[in-house]
Design an enzyme around this catalytic site. Structure first.
Site, PDB file in Angstrom:
ATOM      1  N   TYR A 109       0.853  -1.191   0.000  1.00 32.47           N
ATOM      2  CA  TYR A 109       0.000   0.000   0.000  1.00 32.47           C
ATOM      3  C   TYR A 109       0.884   1.234   0.000  1.00 32.47           C
ATOM      4  CZ  TYR A 109      -3.032   3.765   1.434  1.00 32.47           C
ATOM      5  OH  TYR A 109      -3.697   4.958   1.458  1.00 32.47           O
ATOM      6  N   GLU A 197      -3.457   7.563  -4.118  1.00 29.26           N
ATOM      7  CA  GLU A 197      -3.259   6.258  -3.491  1.00 29.26           C
ATOM      8  C   GLU A 197      -2.989   5.173  -4.530  1.00 29.26           C
ATOM      9  OE1 GLU A 197      -5.903   4.875   0.070  1.00 29.26           O
ATOM     10  OE2 GLU A 197      -6.772   4.035  -1.749  1.00 29.26           O
TER      11      GLU A 197
END
Ligand code: ADP
Ligand code: MG
Length: 389
Positions: A109, A197
């Site tokens: 992530y 993101e």
């Protein structure tokens, strides 16, 4: 404003980030042609909606050859996809991204957002990629590494390496990861994002780092300087109330309750939401008509709220300063005459010329309940709305 995964990927790829080969398709036939142009299958067909959680909800599917890619695209385009992030009504799929299948060794992530407590941009990295990061943050926050950007120098290569190390990367990959952190930070800043993101960022079996998913949310207040982003807008993905408010130039945020609120000033707006909640009411929105609220603005505000079937009553809470209460009262009367309300309305006015404002409302012959203070206003509208439910 949000943009689609394929659009965010295009932006990030221009900034030097590696992404899987692929293109967006608006029709099944296009999907087949794109798959052919990518080369050897299998392919991944990805529903493009402004929400994540697609993997768990049938929005990401594997196709062994171009014909199957066409078939899957045909099945996906036109449906409303429901994921854990869309709410029960789902989001419409009007296009799909066709990509090569990447051989994944590990998923990570990587995100950039604003840390409002410190007033700084923060980069978040974790080895727990591919899943819901909020869940990781709640369950095991120590698995998310944070570094903060300093004004003037941004995110340094050193900080990027720190994130890479925290992800468990080793050797030459660390430098590559640090470059990706810089690229994501650069994208975040250049496009005035509130969030950028990559989830997941993947390490391939061949030792490459690729962005497999990408998300960019852009601050609405900065859109005026990004016409190319505004051109990417997909109105179908938005809450219709948001779209309408944007068109009318209202400072509006939808909430989940049933009491529509029209106020002047953000502070009074927050106080209004607070007092409604305090007495057990559920606001349907935040709407700041602004200090100078003209007749036109008040009209638009009423029109927006009364067109929403969730709104079962309206509370107007306005403070007369330089713009006086009588102007607000005239605006309210004008709005109701232009389009009569079928739901209860409570008005609370205070400040300059309040007596005159009150008189205008009383003599209008309209069904307006006047409240002397905020407590009374909140209690009255809650009572009326509860009676209707
Ligand atoms: P969402 O976040 O909406 O679930 P993602 O794009 O993150 O959608 O995809 C979900 C999962 O599907 C990823 O974590 C990854 O495992 C897999 N995936 C997505 N794109 C590809 C691809 N091009 N090749 C291989 N696997 C993929
Ligand atoms: Mg994802």
């Amino acid at each position: 404003m949000n943009i689609h995964e394929y659009q965010a990927k295009e932006i990030l790829s221009r900034l030097g980030m590696r992404i899987p080969r692929g293109r967006v398709a608006f029709t099944a036939k296009e999907a087949e042609v794109i798959a052919q142009s990518i080369g050897q299958g299998p392919y991944v067909v990805k529903a493009q909606i402004h929400a994540g959680g697609r993997g768990k909800s049938g929005g990401i599917r594997l196709a062994k050859d171009p014909v199957e890619a066409r078939q899957i695209a045909w099945e996906m385009i036109g449906i409303r996809l429901v994921t854990p992030q869309t709410g029960p009504e789902g989001k419409p799929v009007s296009r799909v991204l066709i990509e090569e299948t990447v051989p994944i060794a590990q998923e990570f992530y990587l995100g950039v957002t604003i840390d409002r407590t410190l007033g700084k941009v923060v980069v978040l990295g974790s080895a727990e990629g591919g899943m819901d990061i909020e869940e990781v943050a709640a369950r095991s926050p120590e698995k998310i590494r944070q570094v903060h950007a300093e004004a003037g120098c941004g995110v340094t290569q050193f900080q990027g390496r720190k994130i890479a190390l925290a992800m468990g990367l080793e050797g030459g990959i660390i430098g590559k990861a640090a470059t990706i952190v810089s690229a994501l930070y650069q994208g975040f800043m250049e496009y005035d994002c509130t969030l950028a993101e990559i989830n997941p960022l993947v390490l391939t079996e061949g030792g490459d780092l690729l962005a497999l998913d990408a998300k960019m949310n852009i601050d609405d207040n900065a859109l005026f300087r990004h016409p190319e982003i505004l051109a990417m807008r997909d109105v179908e993905q938005e809450d219709p109330r948001d779209t309408e408010a944007m068109r009318l130039g209202l400072n509006f945020a939808p909430l989940s309750g049933n009491i529509g609120c029209i106020v002047n000033g953000a502070g009074l707006g927050m106080a209004t939401l607070d007092i409604l909640n305090y007495y057990g009411g559920k606001p349907a929105n935040f709407l700041d008509a602004g200090a100078g609220a003209s007749k036109e603005v008040i009209r638009n505000a009423f029109r927006l709220l009364s067109s929403d079937p969730r709104v079962k009553g309206i509370l107007v809470n306005m403070f007369g300063g330089i713009t006086r209460c009588d102007s607000y009262a005239l605006g309210i009367v004008d709005a109701l005459k232009a389009k009569p309300l079928t739901i209860p309305l409570v008005v609370r006015l205070e400040g300059t010329n309040v007596e005159l404002g009150r008189k205008i409302l009383a003599e209008s012959g309209l069904d307006i309940l006047y409240a002397g203070d905020m407590r009374e206003a909140a209690q009255k509208i809650i009572e009326l709305v509860n009676k209707k439910e």
